[in-house]
Design a protein around this motif. Structure first.
Motif, mmCIF file in Angstrom:
data_model
loop_
_atom_site.group_PDB
_atom_site.id
_atom_site.type_symbol
_atom_site.label_atom_id
_atom_site.label_comp_id
_atom_site.label_asym_id
_atom_site.label_seq_id
_atom_site.Cartn_x
_atom_site.Cartn_y
_atom_site.Cartn_z
ATOM 1 N N HIS A 15 26.019 34.792 -31.976
ATOM 2 C CA HIS A 15 26.043 33.528 -31.262
ATOM 3 C C HIS A 15 24.643 33.289 -30.696
ATOM 4 O O HIS A 15 24.033 34.217 -30.162
ATOM 5 C CB HIS A 15 27.071 33.537 -30.122
ATOM 6 N N VAL A 16 24.172 32.062 -30.784
ATOM 7 C CA VAL A 16 22.835 31.780 -30.263
ATOM 8 C C VAL A 16 22.871 31.802 -28.740
ATOM 9 O O VAL A 16 23.905 31.556 -28.112
ATOM 10 C CB VAL A 16 22.308 30.421 -30.759
ATOM 11 N N SER A 17 21.739 32.099 -28.148
ATOM 12 C CA SER A 17 21.619 32.104 -26.693
ATOM 13 C C SER A 17 21.865 30.701 -26.145
ATOM 14 O O SER A 17 21.291 29.725 -26.628
ATOM 15 C CB SER A 17 20.218 32.584 -26.296
ATOM 16 N N GLN A 18 22.721 30.606 -25.118
ATOM 17 C CA GLN A 18 22.969 29.288 -24.512
ATOM 18 C C GLN A 18 21.720 28.747 -23.836
ATOM 19 O O GLN A 18 21.539 27.528 -23.719
ATOM 20 C CB GLN A 18 24.125 29.359 -23.512
ATOM 21 N N TYR A 19 20.831 29.646 -23.402
ATOM 22 C CA TYR A 19 19.581 29.198 -22.786
ATOM 23 C C TYR A 19 18.687 28.526 -23.836
ATOM 24 O O TYR A 19 18.105 27.458 -23.587
ATOM 25 C CB TYR A 19 18.856 30.376 -22.157
ATOM 26 N N ARG A 20 18.589 29.146 -24.999
ATOM 27 C CA ARG A 20 17.753 28.583 -26.055
ATOM 28 C C ARG A 20 18.378 27.316 -26.626
ATOM 29 O O ARG A 20 17.661 26.362 -26.959
ATOM 30 C CB ARG A 20 17.536 29.624 -27.163
ATOM 31 N N THR B 193 28.024 28.188 -24.299
ATOM 32 C CA THR B 193 28.952 29.238 -23.843
ATOM 33 C C THR B 193 30.365 29.017 -24.366
ATOM 34 O O THR B 193 31.260 29.816 -24.064
ATOM 35 C CB THR B 193 29.003 29.279 -22.305
ATOM 36 N N MET C 44 15.758 29.569 -31.371
ATOM 37 C CA MET C 44 17.167 29.581 -31.009
ATOM 38 C C MET C 44 17.995 30.303 -32.079
ATOM 39 O O MET C 44 18.827 31.161 -31.758
ATOM 40 C CB MET C 44 17.669 28.151 -30.840
ATOM 41 N N ASN D 242 24.417 39.934 -31.586
ATOM 42 C CA ASN D 242 25.480 39.017 -31.208
ATOM 43 C C ASN D 242 25.432 37.776 -32.094
ATOM 44 O O ASN D 242 24.428 37.073 -32.131
ATOM 45 C CB ASN D 242 25.318 38.619 -29.735
ATOM 46 N N GLU E 215 26.298 31.382 -17.158
ATOM 47 C CA GLU E 215 26.909 32.337 -18.076
ATOM 48 C C GLU E 215 28.426 32.441 -17.971
ATOM 49 O O GLU E 215 29.069 32.895 -18.917
ATOM 50 C CB GLU E 215 26.283 33.728 -17.860
ATOM 51 N N SER F 29 18.053 34.112 -32.132
ATOM 52 C CA SER F 29 18.830 34.826 -31.119
ATOM 53 C C SER F 29 20.219 35.188 -31.618
ATOM 54 O O SER F 29 20.868 36.082 -31.063
ATOM 55 C CB SER F 29 18.947 33.981 -29.841
ATOM 56 N N GLY F 30 20.698 34.535 -32.674
ATOM 57 C CA GLY F 30 22.013 34.852 -33.220
ATOM 58 C C GLY F 30 21.975 35.691 -34.471
ATOM 59 O O GLY F 30 23.016 35.907 -35.104
#
Length: 347
Positions: free
Chosen positions: A156-161, A221, A146, A154, A254, A149-150
């Motif tokens: 910001h970390v992935s909201q999926y992760r 998000t 997680m 970008n 998203e 991903s940031g």
């Protein structure tokens, strides 16, 4: 009979150990929320499972760690100009979060091995404990996945992760809690039929878990900042632009308007279903433990709804938002307690 009494004593010991572990996992969930809310999660740019337990101990080490953070998108796009003292404050939240994760591993692994070597763990429980241990290791890997991903483009970390990371943490906690209930309360005798509310009780707990996942999407998000009004979203109950993207279903994951709306609908659904099911369980459920579980579930529901509305109206202050995240886990705990109580077998 003596062996049975001795095993019951061992079961209580194992339950006490698992209760301690579950309490620390609960604290881990809260600390993870604070880490996210204070934007501290990307402050540690390396993953060192062993040496990472030692923080920077000298001024030179702090400057070296800070220089690595300066190369990240978060510093360059959001925190440019932050001084070393400011970096230390966000670093410590993430450091403590990772340190607590390591502590959980130690608290779980060594007592587990001890109980197994002393042959105090029932045969059927051993694979479940090993599964918990493996899930805990996977949670550490998922946390770093997680964070990565940031650290690319970008900040910001992935909201999926993030949702997967949060979901696995809560799943570990819930499974641990279920094992504690098995150990603390009399196991149902073989034969007979599980009470009619046993299955629906578990279904209700699953719905609470899904609501937690929807809350993780809100966090990932930052949808909680989009509409800070209640019960309306802006000027209406249904906000404009709902599911207006291409493809529309992707908005559920998203689009911040849709993500917040879905979380609200989940809360409304549970606000209706939980009292209705609680009333049914009170009337049909066997024994005083069911009634205790019903009362706890309703109390936590009221608390959680109040925390959710307050968090929204006050623009997501860190203490309230962290309490709201903890309240969600408490609601799941109460739902699992009721579900377990209802699974007593009847002949």
């Amino acid at each position: 009979m003596l062996l049975s009494q001795q095993q019951r004593q061992y079961d209580r010991q194992i339950a006490a150990w698992l209760t301690l572990c579950a309490a620390v996992v609960f604290g881990m969930v809260i600390l993870g929320g604070v880490t996210r809310l204070t934007n501290s999660g990307l402050s540690m740019v390396e993953w060192k499972p062993i040496m990472g337990a030692i923080p920077p101990l000298s001024e030179e080490a702090w400057h070296d760690t800070f220089d690595k953070y300066k190369a990240t998108p978060e510093y360059q796009k959001i925190n440019r100009g932050m001084d070393l003292e400011g970096f230390k404050s966000i670093f410590m939240f993430e450091y403590l979060h990772r340190l607590l994760g390591r502590l959980i591993g130690v608290l779980f692994f060594f007592p587990m091995v001890y109980f197994m070597l002393r042959q105090r763990v029932p045969a059927g429980l051993q694979p479940k404990l090993w599964l918990l241990f493996l899930l805990g290791g996977g949670q550490g890997l998922l946390g770093w996945f997680m964070v990565k991903s940031g650290l690319v483009d970008n900040p910001h970390v992935s909201q999926y992760r993030l949702t997967a990371h949060m979901g696995l943490a809560v799943l570990i906690y819930a499974y641990m809690l279920w094992l504690i209930f098995d150990l603390r309360f009399a196991r149902p005798a073989r034969g007979g039929v599980i009470g009619p509310l046993g299955g629906p009780g578990l279904g209700l707990a699953v719905l609470v878990y899904l609501m937690i996942l929807s809350g993780a999407l809100v966090a990932g998000t930052k949808a909680g900042f989009a509409y800070n009004t209640w019960p309306l979203m802006g000027t209406g109950f249904i906000p404009p632009g709902l599911y207006s993207g291409v493809p529309p279903w992707l908005d559920a994951f998203e689009d911040i308007t849709t993500v917040q709306f879905n979380h609200r609908i989940f809360a409304y659904l549970l606000a209706l279903l939980i009292p209705a099911f609680a009333a049914l369980a009170w009337r049909l459920g066997p024994g005083s433990r069911v009634r205790l579980a019903v009362v706890l579930l309703l109390l936590v529901l009221v608390l959680q709804l109040g925390l959710g509305i307050s968090t929204l109206l006050l623009h997501v202050p860190v203490p309230l938002a962290a309490a709201h995240q903890g309240g969600a886990v408490l609601l799941l705990s109460a739902a699992l307690f009721l579900a377990h109580s209802l699974r007593r077998r009847v002949t």
